[in-house]
Design a protein around this motif. Structure first.
Motif: not given
Length: 250
Positions: A149-159
């Protein structure tokens, strides 16, 4: 404290502070020889001194940017030269958080963000030939990996990718090496400092948990120690969500 890692050697990436440091400390207090690393020599030296001040004398520090092939090779070389073997690898290195929405993320940010996954694979390629029978690997993901989720979506997807990588590596590295993942909820670490300053409301985060408090880094380290030790022998290919019940509500 238990001595579950007596006589064992643990390599922990990105371990000069935050989650990585506390994991290295926990392993060391339980008897392990610890190889710590980060990008800056000064930070490595300071972390080594902090661990020695806690009575952990079998510790060595190496400068390592996990995106650098020569640094990765040197990390494993230094571990073997100093301690002679490897029993545990903790892949904790991660890229800086980006608050850009997906439709606005430039390619350069993608290249940087996906190092979360790439570096975990490449460091294990270096370490795998030297892992002892009964060894253990811990990948550090995030609850955000299950719900980016926001605020860091790309970080979440890599995780998210690390959750799948855990299962894939557990199959590939069996039967001599177990691979598990820890996925903590957002914690007050130096890595998250920028986001904390901008928008984190710790009171609302505490209220969101079933026990009305946020976790601590030492609790994350305790979970990593359990999974990496022989106490966690019956566990591989699994992700341990560390969120004090927040994940259960998703």
């Amino acid at each position: 404290m238990a001595r579950r890692f007596q006589g064992k050697v643990a390599v922990v990436t990105a371990s000069s502070e935050g989650i990585g440091f506390d994991i290295a400390e926990r392993f060391g207090l339980e008897g392990a020889s610890v190889l710590i690393s980060c990008r800056k020599q000064r930070n490595v030296e300071e972390a080594v001194e902090k661990l020695k001040a806690k009575g952990i004398n079998s510790v060595h520090g190496v400068v390592c940017h996990v995106a650098n092939p020569e640094h990765r090779k040197n990390l494993i070389h230094q571990t073997l030269e100093k301690f002679g073997k490897i029993d545990v690898v903790v892949s904790n290195a991660g890229t800086n958080l980006s608050a850009e929405p997906f439709m606005k993320i430039p390619e350069s940010i993608h290249d940087n963000a996906w190092e979360n996954v790439k570096s975990a694979i490449l460091i294990l390629q270096e370490a795998a030939p030297h892992l002892n029978k009964g060894s253990s690997v811990i990948l550090v993901s995030s609850v955000a990996g299950d719900d980016p989720l926001p605020p860091t979506p790309i970080h979440g997807v890599t995780k998210t990718a690390l959750l799948g990588l855990t299962k894939a590596l557990a199959k590939e590295m069996a039967p001599h090496t177990r691979v598990n993942c820890i996925a903590p909820k957002f914690l007050p670490t130096p890595f998250a400092e920028a986001t904390i300053k901008k928008e984190t409301n710790w009171e609302s985060m505490e209220e969101a948990t079933m026990h009305e408090r946020v976790g601590t880094i030492s609790e994350v380290a305790a979970a990593a120690a359990f999974l990496a030790s022989d106490d966690g022998y019956y566990t591989t290919g699994e992700t341990w969500m560390l969120s004090i019940g927040v994940h259960a509500r998703l």
